[in-house]
Design a protein around this motif. Sequence first.
Motif, PDB file in Angstrom:
ATOM      1  N   THR A   1      49.175  28.066  56.054  1.00 28.58           N
ATOM      2  CA  THR A   1      47.952  27.391  56.529  1.00 28.58           C
ATOM      3  C   THR A   1      47.757  27.605  58.023  1.00 28.58           C
ATOM      4  O   THR A   1      46.628  27.738  58.502  1.00 28.58           O
TER       5      THR A   1
ATOM      6  N   TRP B   1      34.399  29.074  55.917  1.00 26.02           N
ATOM      7  CA  TRP B   1      34.414  27.619  55.750  1.00 26.02           C
ATOM      8  C   TRP B   1      35.178  27.237  54.488  1.00 26.02           C
ATOM      9  O   TRP B   1      36.028  26.334  54.499  1.00 26.02           O
ATOM     10  N   VAL B   2      34.868  27.905  53.411  1.00 25.16           N
ATOM     11  CA  VAL B   2      35.530  27.612  52.136  1.00 25.16           C
ATOM     12  C   VAL B   2      37.029  27.896  52.233  1.00 25.16           C
ATOM     13  O   VAL B   2      37.860  27.115  51.749  1.00 25.16           O
TER      14      VAL B   2
ATOM     15  N   THR C   1      38.890  27.769  54.861  1.00 26.39           N
ATOM     16  CA  THR C   1      39.514  26.731  55.684  1.00 26.39           C
ATOM     17  C   THR C   1      39.770  25.466  54.885  1.00 26.39           C
ATOM     18  O   THR C   1      40.860  24.880  54.944  1.00 26.39           O
ATOM     19  N   VAL C   2      38.788  25.037  54.122  1.00 28.72           N
ATOM     20  CA  VAL C   2      38.935  23.822  53.313  1.00 28.72           C
ATOM     21  C   VAL C   2      40.034  23.995  52.262  1.00 28.72           C
ATOM     22  O   VAL C   2      40.877  23.105  52.067  1.00 28.72           O
TER      23      VAL C   2
ATOM     24  N   ALA D   1      43.620  21.993  52.008  1.00 29.04           N
ATOM     25  CA  ALA D   1      43.897  21.214  50.800  1.00 29.04           C
ATOM     26  C   ALA D   1      45.302  21.494  50.273  1.00 29.04           C
ATOM     27  O   ALA D   1      45.929  20.619  49.665  1.00 29.04           O
TER      28      ALA D   1
END
Length: 274
Positions: free
Chosen positions: A141, A162-163, A165-166, A170
């Motif tokens: 991460t 963005w996706v 990163t999320v 998670a």
Amino acid sequence: MTVAEAAPLSFVRRLHPETLRWLGGAAGALALHASLRALNALVLILYGQYDLPALPVATWLSGLAAAVTLYTFGSYLRDRMTGVLLAGLWSVVPVISGHHASLFTALAAGSLLAALRKNWLTAGVLCLLAGLTLPTGAALTLVVVPVAVIALVRDPREWRPWVATVLALAGLAGGLPQLGTGRLTVETGLLLLLAVALLVVAAGERLPRPLLVYAGGVVLIALAARQAQALIPAFPLLLPIVYAIRRSHNRVVPFAVVGALTVASAVLSVHLTA
């Protein structure tokens, strides 16, 4: 020759030459991995420390997946021989490490490769799965999120980083609570010191920064947890050895190095399971 016999040959001829070369190298990496793991298991069986049926099929399958992924990663960095050597050196890891470490290695290498290629969705999904597999996903991460954020700064209209990163963040939720602390033995201490030394050498090889950050994160987690087994996914630490072998231009050196490490790994496996 019948139509049924000619069909496979016709299919092979339609493949791109680069695809054929990749398949040849991948087959070599798989064969090398299977041979080294089988040799390690054989030594344990001979010493009465291991029963072949005790090794789950998942361990073999995840190991094969890691070998192919590492071969692809090494081929991307330099060339196919680098990929084969990287997969081979990693394959000397004792088979007692279990399938989680092998599966995580495959996921981590795939995520890092996708991040370097800017395939953000793939990098994010694999980082999420890696984080849910082992606590060392936090090191992954630390790479995927900053690289994705840099891509967002350069092009805020791009939604894929963005996706990624999320998804990467998670993965932390499933991994961090599993982190424990092991008992510091002489063997563990020596392996941890060796990892730190290899990290310093890797920094001198000017590896891509994401790889150094990932390897450094894995080493820090292993030091904090006092677990040498946590170092298994730190495959970038093997790259300085791979590069040194490639610079030797001696056909005997790869066999000598891999053979020596295989023997050392087998001895360590016997000691750890005694």
